[in-house]
Design a protein around this motif. Structure first.
Motif, PDB file in Angstrom:
ATOM      1  N   GLY A 140       0.793  -1.223   0.000  1.00  0.00           N
ATOM      2  CA  GLY A 140       0.000   0.000   0.000  1.00  0.00           C
ATOM      3  C   GLY A 140       0.822   1.268   0.000  1.00  0.00           C
ATOM      4  O   GLY A 140       0.282   2.359  -0.167  1.00  0.00           O
ATOM      5  N   GLY A 141       2.113   1.159   0.231  1.00  0.00           N
ATOM      6  CA  GLY A 141       2.999   2.323   0.269  1.00  0.00           C
ATOM      7  C   GLY A 141       3.977   2.230   1.424  1.00  0.00           C
ATOM      8  O   GLY A 141       5.180   2.263   1.242  1.00  0.00           O
ATOM      9  N   GLY A 142       3.445   2.129   2.636  1.00  0.00           N
ATOM     10  CA  GLY A 142       4.296   1.959   3.806  1.00  0.00           C
ATOM     11  C   GLY A 142       4.678   3.268   4.462  1.00  0.00           C
ATOM     12  O   GLY A 142       5.801   3.751   4.337  1.00  0.00           O
ATOM     13  N   ILE A 143       3.729   3.871   5.203  1.00  0.00           N
ATOM     14  CA  ILE A 143       3.967   5.101   5.963  1.00  0.00           C
ATOM     15  C   ILE A 143       4.302   4.728   7.400  1.00  0.00           C
ATOM     16  O   ILE A 143       3.631   3.902   8.004  1.00  0.00           O
ATOM     17  N   GLY A 144       5.362   5.356   7.954  1.00  0.00           N
ATOM     18  CA  GLY A 144       5.737   5.044   9.324  1.00  0.00           C
ATOM     19  C   GLY A 144       6.673   6.075   9.913  1.00  0.00           C
ATOM     20  O   GLY A 144       6.865   7.170   9.364  1.00  0.00           O
ATOM     21  N   TYR A 145       7.283   5.728  11.021  1.00  0.00           N
ATOM     22  CA  TYR A 145       8.117   6.661  11.767  1.00  0.00           C
ATOM     23  C   TYR A 145       9.305   7.179  10.956  1.00  0.00           C
ATOM     24  O   TYR A 145       9.711   8.331  11.084  1.00  0.00           O
ATOM     25  N   LEU A 146       9.896   6.351  10.128  1.00  0.00           N
ATOM     26  CA  LEU A 146      11.137   6.711   9.437  1.00  0.00           C
ATOM     27  C   LEU A 146      10.899   7.286   8.044  1.00  0.00           C
ATOM     28  O   LEU A 146      11.847   7.483   7.283  1.00  0.00           O
ATOM     29  N   THR A 147       9.658   7.593   7.709  1.00  0.00           N
ATOM     30  CA  THR A 147       9.323   8.023   6.351  1.00  0.00           C
ATOM     31  C   THR A 147      10.026   9.314   5.955  1.00  0.00           C
ATOM     32  O   THR A 147      10.504   9.446   4.823  1.00  0.00           O
ATOM     33  N   ARG A 148      10.095  10.280   6.853  1.00  0.00           N
ATOM     34  CA  ARG A 148      10.716  11.552   6.479  1.00  0.00           C
ATOM     35  C   ARG A 148      12.204  11.387   6.179  1.00  0.00           C
ATOM     36  O   ARG A 148      12.755  12.067   5.314  1.00  0.00           O
ATOM     37  N   GLY A 149      12.855  10.478   6.869  1.00  0.00           N
ATOM     38  CA  GLY A 149      14.281  10.291   6.674  1.00  0.00           C
ATOM     39  C   GLY A 149      14.639   9.362   5.531  1.00  0.00           C
ATOM     40  O   GLY A 149      15.637   9.584   4.822  1.00  0.00           O
ATOM     41  N   PHE A 150      13.825   8.322   5.315  1.00  0.00           N
ATOM     42  CA  PHE A 150      14.206   7.270   4.359  1.00  0.00           C
ATOM     43  C   PHE A 150      13.112   6.928   3.353  1.00  0.00           C
ATOM     44  O   PHE A 150      13.270   5.988   2.579  1.00  0.00           O
ATOM     45  N   GLY A 151      12.017   7.668   3.347  1.00  0.00           N
ATOM     46  CA  GLY A 151      10.963   7.425   2.379  1.00  0.00           C
ATOM     47  C   GLY A 151       9.946   6.415   2.863  1.00  0.00           C
ATOM     48  O   GLY A 151       9.942   5.981   4.016  1.00  0.00           O
ATOM     49  N   LEU A 152       9.050   6.054   1.958  1.00  0.00           N
ATOM     50  CA  LEU A 152       8.057   5.028   2.231  1.00  0.00           C
ATOM     51  C   LEU A 152       8.709   3.652   2.164  1.00  0.00           C
ATOM     52  O   LEU A 152       9.821   3.495   1.647  1.00  0.00           O
ATOM     53  N   SER A 153       7.994   2.638   2.632  1.00  0.00           N
ATOM     54  CA  SER A 153       8.507   1.265   2.513  1.00  0.00           C
ATOM     55  C   SER A 153       8.796   0.932   1.051  1.00  0.00           C
ATOM     56  O   SER A 153       9.813   0.305   0.734  1.00  0.00           O
ATOM     57  N   ILE A 154       7.914   1.345   0.129  1.00  0.00           N
ATOM     58  CA  ILE A 154       8.111   1.022  -1.282  1.00  0.00           C
ATOM     59  C   ILE A 154       9.334   1.716  -1.872  1.00  0.00           C
ATOM     60  O   ILE A 154       9.889   1.252  -2.872  1.00  0.00           O
ATOM     61  N   ASP A 155       9.770   2.816  -1.265  1.00  0.00           N
ATOM     62  CA  ASP A 155      10.968   3.499  -1.754  1.00  0.00           C
ATOM     63  C   ASP A 155      12.235   2.746  -1.360  1.00  0.00           C
ATOM     64  O   ASP A 155      13.330   3.073  -1.837  1.00  0.00           O
ATOM     65  N   ILE A 352       4.430  13.064   5.723  1.00  0.00           N
ATOM     66  CA  ILE A 352       4.972  12.249   4.627  1.00  0.00           C
ATOM     67  C   ILE A 352       5.792  13.123   3.681  1.00  0.00           C
ATOM     68  O   ILE A 352       5.894  12.838   2.483  1.00  0.00           O
ATOM     69  N   ASN A 353       6.398  14.174   4.235  1.00  0.00           N
ATOM     70  CA  ASN A 353       7.284  15.013   3.433  1.00  0.00           C
ATOM     71  C   ASN A 353       8.717  14.480   3.568  1.00  0.00           C
ATOM     72  O   ASN A 353       8.923  13.316   3.872  1.00  0.00           O
ATOM     73  N   GLY A 354       9.711  15.302   3.337  1.00  0.00           N
ATOM     74  CA  GLY A 354      11.085  14.824   3.447  1.00  0.00           C
ATOM     75  C   GLY A 354      11.437  13.879   2.315  1.00  0.00           C
ATOM     76  O   GLY A 354      11.115  14.120   1.151  1.00  0.00           O
ATOM     77  N   ALA A 355      12.085  12.770   2.657  1.00  0.00           N
ATOM     78  CA  ALA A 355      12.579  11.832   1.647  1.00  0.00           C
ATOM     79  C   ALA A 355      11.463  11.305   0.763  1.00  0.00           C
ATOM     80  O   ALA A 355      11.652  11.101  -0.442  1.00  0.00           O
ATOM     81  N   ALA A 356      10.284  11.064   1.334  1.00  0.00           N
ATOM     82  CA  ALA A 356       9.181  10.521   0.542  1.00  0.00           C
ATOM     83  C   ALA A 356       8.741  11.484  -0.554  1.00  0.00           C
ATOM     84  O   ALA A 356       8.294  11.063  -1.622  1.00  0.00           O
ATOM     85  N   SER A 357       8.877  12.784  -0.314  1.00  0.00           N
ATOM     86  CA  SER A 357       8.417  13.777  -1.282  1.00  0.00           C
ATOM     87  C   SER A 357       9.394  13.966  -2.433  1.00  0.00           C
ATOM     88  O   SER A 357       9.056  14.615  -3.427  1.00  0.00           O
ATOM     89  N   ARG A 358      10.594  13.396  -2.315  1.00  0.00           N
ATOM     90  CA  ARG A 358      11.588  13.554  -3.391  1.00  0.00           C
ATOM     91  C   ARG A 358      11.484  12.450  -4.453  1.00  0.00           C
ATOM     92  O   ARG A 358      12.254  12.442  -5.412  1.00  0.00           O
ATOM     93  N   VAL A 359      10.556  11.546  -4.282  1.00  0.00           N
ATOM     94  CA  VAL A 359      10.254  10.544  -5.302  1.00  0.00           C
ATOM     95  C   VAL A 359       9.150  11.107  -6.185  1.00  0.00           C
ATOM     96  O   VAL A 359       8.196  11.718  -5.691  1.00  0.00           O
ATOM     97  N   GLY A 360       9.249  10.911  -7.491  1.00  0.00           N
ATOM     98  CA  GLY A 360       8.271  11.477  -8.406  1.00  0.00           C
ATOM     99  C   GLY A 360       6.899  10.839  -8.261  1.00  0.00           C
ATOM    100  O   GLY A 360       6.772   9.661  -7.903  1.00  0.00           O
ATOM    101  N   ALA A 361       5.871  11.617  -8.582  1.00  0.00           N
ATOM    102  CA  ALA A 361       4.485  11.149  -8.435  1.00  0.00           C
ATOM    103  C   ALA A 361       4.172   9.965  -9.335  1.00  0.00           C
ATOM    104  O   ALA A 361       3.262   9.183  -9.036  1.00  0.00           O
ATOM    105  N   ALA A 371       1.775  15.636  -1.071  1.00  0.00           N
ATOM    106  CA  ALA A 371       1.058  15.825   0.192  1.00  0.00           C
ATOM    107  C   ALA A 371       2.044  15.954   1.352  1.00  0.00           C
ATOM    108  O   ALA A 371       3.138  15.386   1.335  1.00  0.00           O
ATOM    109  N   THR A 372       1.646  16.703   2.363  1.00  0.00           N
ATOM    110  CA  THR A 372       2.482  16.895   3.555  1.00  0.00           C
ATOM    111  C   THR A 372       2.143  15.882   4.645  1.00  0.00           C
ATOM    112  O   THR A 372       3.023  15.437   5.379  1.00  0.00           O
ATOM    113  N   PHE A 373       0.858  15.518   4.727  1.00  0.00           N
ATOM    114  CA  PHE A 373       0.397  14.631   5.796  1.00  0.00           C
ATOM    115  C   PHE A 373      -0.506  13.537   5.240  1.00  0.00           C
ATOM    116  O   PHE A 373      -1.150  13.703   4.207  1.00  0.00           O
ATOM    117  N   SER A 374      -0.579  12.446   5.981  1.00  0.00           N
ATOM    118  CA  SER A 374      -1.601  11.425   5.788  1.00  0.00           C
ATOM    119  C   SER A 374      -2.343  11.288   7.115  1.00  0.00           C
ATOM    120  O   SER A 374      -1.761  10.868   8.111  1.00  0.00           O
TER     121      SER A 374
END
Length: 454
Positions: A140-155, A352-361, A371-374
């Motif tokens: 589904g994507g994988g949002i969690g504590y480390l998302t801002r630093g290392f992206g979503l699980s899928i990243d 869900i900003n930071g590293a996750a936001s640097r991946v293209g849509a 998006a900034t938040f979920s």
């Protein structure tokens, strides 16, 4: 229909039917509201078992459900009169510490993954509750504590082994079946049964955790502070604001246990010696009724909410993406959040900003990179007599936020009555997802999900 004996003959793992004494246990999922009776539950031991179960369901026109951790809020891990592929026997986690990768079985939970990786001082972005299955969370994507630093699980996903609707075992990565790999990264369970995930790991061992409980009169201050602060906060910060009925935590006054508070759940994954200073903004924000700041192993943080969501609890969820947390949205939060009906009812606002936001849509199926938040609004309760009140709180809260949110929301936070939002959830990626669906599952065998119809 071909006899269930055909299935028994073609799988190594157990096949549990209504005649077996442990059938009721085998058919149960995490959400206690779900009461479905499958024709068979296949405890798959490997990809070959999954393939046999997929072939059997397809050839006999049976509905198919896939279960990893079983945490799907709508109960998609089980189905009436069909076949359940239960991946729970496939929980192995193999860590290559030098390469900083992990090979994770399709039935592993976040707790399984964290235990194996933490032994090497490593981690990968995961969710908030450690009993969650790695598979459903990641797809589904994988949002969690480390998302801002290392992206979503899928990243952090390098490759998968997946059984598709034709029963074939395929490998998918950037270089092998790249269209399928693209779709699996956010398209949820629509394209096959993933039996192995290969994930990147990062050096995260101890984190400094801050739990800050404020009186409700400061909830607006917390939300206004967080929306500004998080936009350019150091990406080693994670966490979220929430509304929470106080559990019996030792750092809270005993007479305040059970009272409603606004809460900041914060962590710092940078140097431990910088942790105290990193928490200062949340101390300066407002007086605290209670707080805890301490270094903790990352797996502790990832399991901190487990007790609020035990197996069998009844639950209902809604979620939206938010680009700008407006004053009007904050007013809606202040009107509805404090009315949470029980200790396991809450709103979390995940950044869900930071590293996750640097991946293209369009780089993965997860389209809301801007998006900034979920937001997630979840209620969990023990008693069927409380169903109506808890569901109404979630729906009313979500409806109040809808005018101030994006059209789509995180697929893992969707309920069964959110099927109509599927096109909004995937936005400009939806047509491409339909094309991949037609290529790999033209008969829509994998339909027991937030469904992308071929």
């Amino acid at each position: 229909m071909t006899s269930i004996n055909e299935l028994l003959d073609n799988v190594r793992g157990r096949v549990i039917t209504p005649d077996d004494s442990d059938y009721d246990t085998a058919r149960a999922v995490w959400n206690g509201m779900i009461d479905r009776r499958p024709a068979a539950v296949v405890l798959a031991e490997d990809a070959a078992d999954v393939s046999a179960a997929v072939n059997f369901a397809r050839d006999n026109g049976l509905a198919l459900a896939v279960r990893g951790g079983g945490h799907s809020a709508p109960g998609y891990g089980t189905v009436d009169d069909g076949v359940v592929v239960d991946l729970s026997p496939m929980r192995s986690v193999e860590v290559d510490a030098e390469a900083r990768t992990a090979r994770v079985g399709g039935g592993a939970t976040l707790a399984d993954l964290n235990e194996a990786t933490h032994a090497h001082g490593l981690a990968t972005p995961g969710g908030i509750v450690s009993t969650t299955g790695v598979g459903g969370l990641t797809l589904g994507g994988g949002i969690g504590y480390l998302t801002r630093g290392f992206g979503l699980s899928i990243d952090n996903l390098r490759s998968v082994e997946v059984v598709t609707a034709d029963g074939q075992v395929r490998r998918a990565s950037e270089s092998e079946n790249p269209d399928l790999f693209w779709a699996l990264r956010g398209g949820s369970g629509n394209f096959g049964v993933v039996t192995t995930f290969e994930l990147d790991l990062h050096p995260v061992d101890q984190v400094v955790v801050g739990l800050f409980f404020y009186e409700l009169e400061h909830a607006g201050d917390l939300l206004r502070f967080f929306r500004t602060w998080i936009t350019d906060a150091d990406e080693r910060y994670g966490g979220f604001p929430a509304f929470q009925m106080a559990p019996p935590l030792p750092f809270l006054p005993e007479e305040r246990h059970g009272d409603m508070f606004c809460v900041a759940v914060v962590h710092w994954s940078g140097p431990i010696e910088e942790g105290e200073a990193a928490m200062q903004p949340f101390r300066d924000l407002a007086p605290r009724v209670g707080e805890m700041v301490s270094p903790m192993p990352y797996p502790w943080l990832n399991s901190a909410f487990d007790d609020l969501f035990p197996r069998g609890v009844r639950s209902y969820w809604k979620g939206n993406y938010v680009t700008e947390l407006t004053d009007e949205a904050i007013e809606a939060h202040l009107a509805h959040g404090p009315k949470a009906p029980n200790p396991s009812s809450t709103m979390h606002l995940y950044p869900i900003n930071g590293a996750a936001s640097r991946v293209g849509a369009t780089d993965t199926a997860f389209s809301y990179r801007h998006a900034t938040f979920s937001t997630v609004i979840v209620s969990a309760w023990p008693d069927a007599s409380q169903d109506a009140a808890n569901i109404a709180w979630v729906r009313d809260y979500a409806a109040a936020l809808t005018p101030h949110s994006e059209a789509g929301g995180y697929v893992n936070f969707m309920s069964d009555d959110d099927q109509g939002r599927i096109t909004d959830t995937y936005g400009s990626n939806y047509e491409r997802l339909k094309k991949v669906k037609r290529a790999y599952d033209p008969g829509n065998l994998f339909s027991h999900n937030q469904n992308i119809a071929p």
